[in-house]
Design an enzyme around this catalytic site. Structure first.
Site, PDB file in Angstrom:
ATOM      1  N   GLY A  49       0.776  -1.241   0.000  1.00 38.38           N
ATOM      2  CA  GLY A  49       0.000   0.000   0.000  1.00 38.38           C
ATOM      3  C   GLY A  49       0.804   1.285   0.000  1.00 38.38           C
ATOM      4  N   ASP A 105       0.218   3.507   4.265  1.00 33.22           N
ATOM      5  CA  ASP A 105      -0.812   4.246   3.557  1.00 33.22           C
ATOM      6  C   ASP A 105      -1.908   4.730   4.496  1.00 33.22           C
ATOM      7  OD1 ASP A 105      -1.640   1.648   4.076  1.00 33.22           O
ATOM      8  OD2 ASP A 105      -2.200   1.165   2.019  1.00 33.22           O
ATOM      9  N   ASP A 108      -5.597   2.219  10.545  1.00 29.61           N
ATOM     10  CA  ASP A 108      -6.989   1.780  10.707  1.00 29.61           C
ATOM     11  C   ASP A 108      -7.169   1.133  12.081  1.00 29.61           C
ATOM     12  OD1 ASP A 108      -9.567   0.898  10.291  1.00 29.61           O
ATOM     13  OD2 ASP A 108      -9.015  -0.728   8.959  1.00 29.61           O
ATOM     14  N   LYS A 136      -7.938   6.818   9.933  1.00 29.33           N
ATOM     15  CA  LYS A 136      -9.401   6.722  10.006  1.00 29.33           C
ATOM     16  C   LYS A 136      -9.909   7.242  11.338  1.00 29.33           C
ATOM     17  CE  LYS A 136     -10.290   3.004   6.786  1.00 29.33           C
ATOM     18  NZ  LYS A 136     -10.813   1.645   6.576  1.00 29.33           N
ATOM     19  N   PHE A 157     -14.184   2.498   3.899  1.00 31.07           N
ATOM     20  CA  PHE A 157     -13.189   1.745   3.141  1.00 31.07           C
ATOM     21  C   PHE A 157     -12.816   2.541   1.899  1.00 31.07           C
ATOM     22  CE2 PHE A 157     -11.479  -1.390   0.287  1.00 31.07           C
ATOM     23  CZ  PHE A 157     -10.636  -2.092   1.129  1.00 31.07           C
ATOM     24  N   VAL A 158     -11.536   2.817   1.739  1.00 27.51           N
ATOM     25  CA  VAL A 158     -11.083   3.661   0.619  1.00 27.51           C
ATOM     26  C   VAL A 158     -10.052   2.928  -0.239  1.00 27.51           C
ATOM     27  CG1 VAL A 158     -11.545   5.855   1.771  1.00 27.51           C
ATOM     28  CG2 VAL A 158      -9.328   4.748   2.107  1.00 27.51           C
ATOM     29  N   ASP A 164      -5.805  -0.653  -1.887  1.00 25.87           N
ATOM     30  CA  ASP A 164      -6.472  -1.596  -2.787  1.00 25.87           C
ATOM     31  C   ASP A 164      -7.764  -2.148  -2.229  1.00 25.87           C
ATOM     32  OD1 ASP A 164      -5.042  -3.187  -0.745  1.00 25.87           O
ATOM     33  OD2 ASP A 164      -5.833  -4.877  -1.888  1.00 25.87           O
TER      34      ASP A 164
HETATM   35  P1  IMP Z   1      -4.360  -1.501  10.396  1.00 27.98           P
HETATM   36  O1  IMP Z   1      -3.309  -2.546  10.601  1.00 27.98           O
HETATM   37  O2  IMP Z   1      -5.742  -2.003  10.702  1.00 27.98           O
HETATM   38  O3  IMP Z   1      -4.060  -0.161  11.046  1.00 27.98           O
HETATM   39  O4  IMP Z   1      -4.498  -1.238   8.858  1.00 27.98           O
HETATM   40  C1  IMP Z   1      -3.478  -0.881   8.120  1.00 27.98           C
HETATM   41  C2  IMP Z   1      -3.448  -1.647   6.799  1.00 27.98           C
HETATM   42  O5  IMP Z   1      -4.720  -2.169   6.409  1.00 27.98           O
HETATM   43  C3  IMP Z   1      -3.048  -0.666   5.768  1.00 27.98           C
HETATM   44  O6  IMP Z   1      -1.667  -0.790   5.551  1.00 27.98           O
HETATM   45  C4  IMP Z   1      -3.850  -1.073   4.560  1.00 27.98           C
HETATM   46  O7  IMP Z   1      -3.084  -1.978   3.796  1.00 27.98           O
HETATM   47  C5  IMP Z   1      -5.033  -1.816   5.081  1.00 27.98           C
HETATM   48  N1  IMP Z   1      -6.242  -0.956   5.100  1.00 27.98           N
HETATM   49  C6  IMP Z   1      -6.818  -0.396   6.163  1.00 27.98           C
HETATM   50  N2  IMP Z   1      -7.903   0.331   5.836  1.00 27.98           N
HETATM   51  C7  IMP Z   1      -8.001   0.246   4.476  1.00 27.98           C
HETATM   52  C8  IMP Z   1      -8.925   0.805   3.521  1.00 27.98           C
HETATM   53  O8  IMP Z   1      -9.859   1.568   3.812  1.00 27.98           O
HETATM   54  N3  IMP Z   1      -8.700   0.471   2.223  1.00 27.98           N
HETATM   55  C9  IMP Z   1      -7.671  -0.328   1.830  1.00 27.98           C
HETATM   56  N4  IMP Z   1      -6.790  -0.861   2.694  1.00 27.98           N
HETATM   57  C10 IMP Z   1      -6.952  -0.589   4.007  1.00 27.98           C
HETATM   58 MG    MG Z   2      -0.922  -1.994   4.119  1.00 28.67          MG
END
Ligand code: IMP
Ligand code: MG
Length: 187
Positions: A49, A105, A108, A136, A157-158, A164
């Site tokens: 990402g 990127d 979340d 987010k 979700f983006v 992606d």
């Molecule tokens: P986290 O580990 O939940 O903080 O999420 C981080 C990873 O999840 C990012 O590096 C993205 O690859 C993926 N991700 C989280 N939210 C989105 C979204 O809205 N769209 C696409 N990929 C996401």
């Molecule tokens: Mg990622």
């Protein structure tokens, strides 16, 4: 507009301006007395990402640096919520004693940074800073410390600019929300 896009959240011109601003901030912070010089810094994009963010950001940071790579998967296939982060591969080089700037990127659930930061410290990084393009608006994301944030976005979700859905749409230049039909079709 691409038929799969329900709305554009952040246009490419806005992203470009903010990425340049983040780079100026990073450059300035690493030029302070007592702060690590960027010559001792390894920039680590979390693949896949963060590849576009990394490419754009580092071209605005006019100081010596190394690049390392980490691949993490948290939204395997057509998942729309994190399934827990998993380290799939790394090509970091020797980061012992180096100051690592980790790029992602989007922040979340925070699972990715919580997984990766301790790994980099275990590998001997002198310090680990973090930068994300998007954060987010959800409590879990706010609880994870992060040094640089490009944009705060709603909990949607983006895709686009490296992000992606089922490995599609990374090449969209804007940050977008997909139509329900596109989500169904690309599942
Ligand atoms: P986290 O580990 O939940 O903080 O999420 C981080 C990873 O999840 C990012 O590096 C993205 O690859 C993926 N991700 C989280 N939210 C989105 C979204 O809205 N769209 C696409 N990929 C996401
Ligand atoms: Mg990622």
């Amino acid at each position: 507009m691409h038929r799969d896009i329900a709305k554009v959240l952040i246009y490419k011109e806005t992203i470009a301006a903010r990425v340049a601003e983040m780079a100026r901030q990073i450059t300035a912070d690493h030029s302070q007395p007592g702060e690590p010089d960027l010559g001792e810094v390894t920039i680590v994009p979390i693949l896949t990402g963060a590849m576009i963010l990394c490419a754009d950001l580092i071209r605005h940071i006019p100081i010596e640096m190394k690049i390392g790579l980490l691949t993490v998967s948290s939204y395997p296939g057509s998942a729309l919520q994190s399934r827990g982060s998993q380290l799939l591969g790394q090509q970091l080089g020797d980061i012992r004693g180096r100051h690592v700037l980790l790029l992602d990127d989007i922040l979340d659930s925070g699972g990715t940074l919580k997984l990766v930061v301790p790994i980099l410290k275990d590998l001997g990084a002198a310090s680990v800073k973090t930068a994300v393009l998007l954060r987010k608006d959800r409590p879990a994301a706010k609880e994870v410390p992060v040094d640089y944030v490009g944009f705060e976005i709603p909990d949607e979700f983006v895709v686009g600019y490296g992000l992606d859905y089922n490995n599609y749409y990374r090449n969209l230049p804007d940050i977008c929300v997909l139509t329900p039909e596109a989500i169904e079709r690309k599942r």
